[in-house]
Write a protein that holds these residues in place. Structure first.
Motif, short mmCIF file in Angstrom:
data_model
loop_
_atom_site.label_atom_id
_atom_site.label_comp_id
_atom_site.label_asym_id
_atom_site.label_seq_id
_atom_site.Cartn_x
_atom_site.Cartn_y
_atom_site.Cartn_z
N GLU A 190 -7.36 3.95 -4.57
CA GLU A 190 -8.55 4.11 -3.72
C GLU A 190 -8.61 5.56 -3.25
O GLU A 190 -7.66 6.07 -2.66
CB GLU A 190 -8.45 3.17 -2.52
N VAL A 211 -4.92 -0.67 -7.58
CA VAL A 211 -6.15 0.08 -7.36
C VAL A 211 -5.81 1.41 -6.68
O VAL A 211 -5.14 1.43 -5.65
CB VAL A 211 -7.13 -0.71 -6.47
N ALA A 231 -6.20 9.42 -0.41
CA ALA A 231 -5.87 8.56 -1.54
C ALA A 231 -4.79 7.57 -1.17
O ALA A 231 -3.89 7.88 -0.37
CB ALA A 231 -5.41 9.40 -2.73
N LYS A 232 -4.89 6.36 -1.76
CA LYS A 232 -3.83 5.37 -1.59
C LYS A 232 -3.87 4.37 -2.73
O LYS A 232 -4.92 4.12 -3.32
CB LYS A 232 -3.94 4.66 -0.24
N TRP A 233 -2.70 3.85 -3.05
CA TRP A 233 -2.56 2.77 -4.02
C TRP A 233 -2.53 1.46 -3.26
O TRP A 233 -1.82 1.35 -2.25
CB TRP A 233 -1.26 2.89 -4.80
N ILE A 234 -3.25 0.46 -3.75
CA ILE A 234 -3.25 -0.88 -3.16
C ILE A 234 -2.90 -1.85 -4.29
O ILE A 234 -3.53 -1.81 -5.35
CB ILE A 234 -4.62 -1.23 -2.56
N THR A 258 -10.84 8.27 -1.00
CA THR A 258 -11.85 8.46 0.01
C THR A 258 -12.16 9.95 0.11
O THR A 258 -11.23 10.75 0.27
CB THR A 258 -11.34 7.96 1.38
N THR A 313 0.85 -1.18 0.00
CA THR A 313 0.00 0.00 0.00
C THR A 313 0.89 1.24 0.00
O THR A 313 1.86 1.30 0.76
CB THR A 313 -0.90 0.04 1.26
N GLU A 367 0.33 4.92 0.94
CA GLU A 367 -0.64 5.82 1.59
C GLU A 367 -0.14 7.24 1.50
O GLU A 367 0.93 7.57 2.02
CB GLU A 367 -0.82 5.43 3.06
#
Length: 143
Positions: A138, A136, A102-105, A140, A93, A95
């Motif tokens: 993500e 992904v 926002a974060k990449w997973i 929020t 991840t 963060e």
């Protein structure tokens, strides 16, 4: 209000699933997945104006690289080294600071781990992670 710029301070790269993720410490640089898409040539003898035509093919999640200061006692740096030694696919991840939401997973395989000692610099390390599958982004909503 939308914030157009954000300092990178506080951005973290973590290894492990959400319940047991460990931050990789002492980082100074983290890149995001470098995604790309192949193309498939579908040009025919009827193609307009003698131009080639394409459709999208397979996508590749690319690689993530990170660098920082080497610390053999850091649990995150040790986990990345272990992932390389054991040839395992791990959860990662990236963060961004909380106010960005926002974060990449992604899943990935550690393909490179390097330390470097230069005369007038702190001892550094670099890692490369090959993304496996779809990364992904993500997002929020933030207040």
């Amino acid at each position: 209000m939308i914030k157009l710029t954000q300092r990178a301070l506080g951005t973290k790269l973590k290894i492990g699933d959400a319940a047991s993720a460990v931050p990789i410490g002492f980082l100074t640089s983290i890149s995001s997945p470098s995604m790309s898409q192949e193309t498939i040539d579908v040009t025919t003898l009827d193609s307009d104006g003698e131009y080639r035509e394409f459709i999208g093919g397979f996508k590749d999640g690319g690689e993530v690289s990170a660098s920082g200061f080497f610390n053999p006692d850091d649990p995150g740096q040790a986990a990345v080294y272990d992932a390389l030694e054991n040839s395992t696919t791990e959860d990662f991840t990236i963060e961004f600071p909380a106010e960005m939401g926002a974060k990449w997973i992604f899943k990935g395989v550690v393909t490179a781990y390097q330390t470097s000692a230069e005369l007038e610099d702190a001892i550094s390390f670099e890692i490369t992670i090959k993304v496996s599958g779809k990364p992904v982004l993500e997002i929020t909503p933030t207040p």
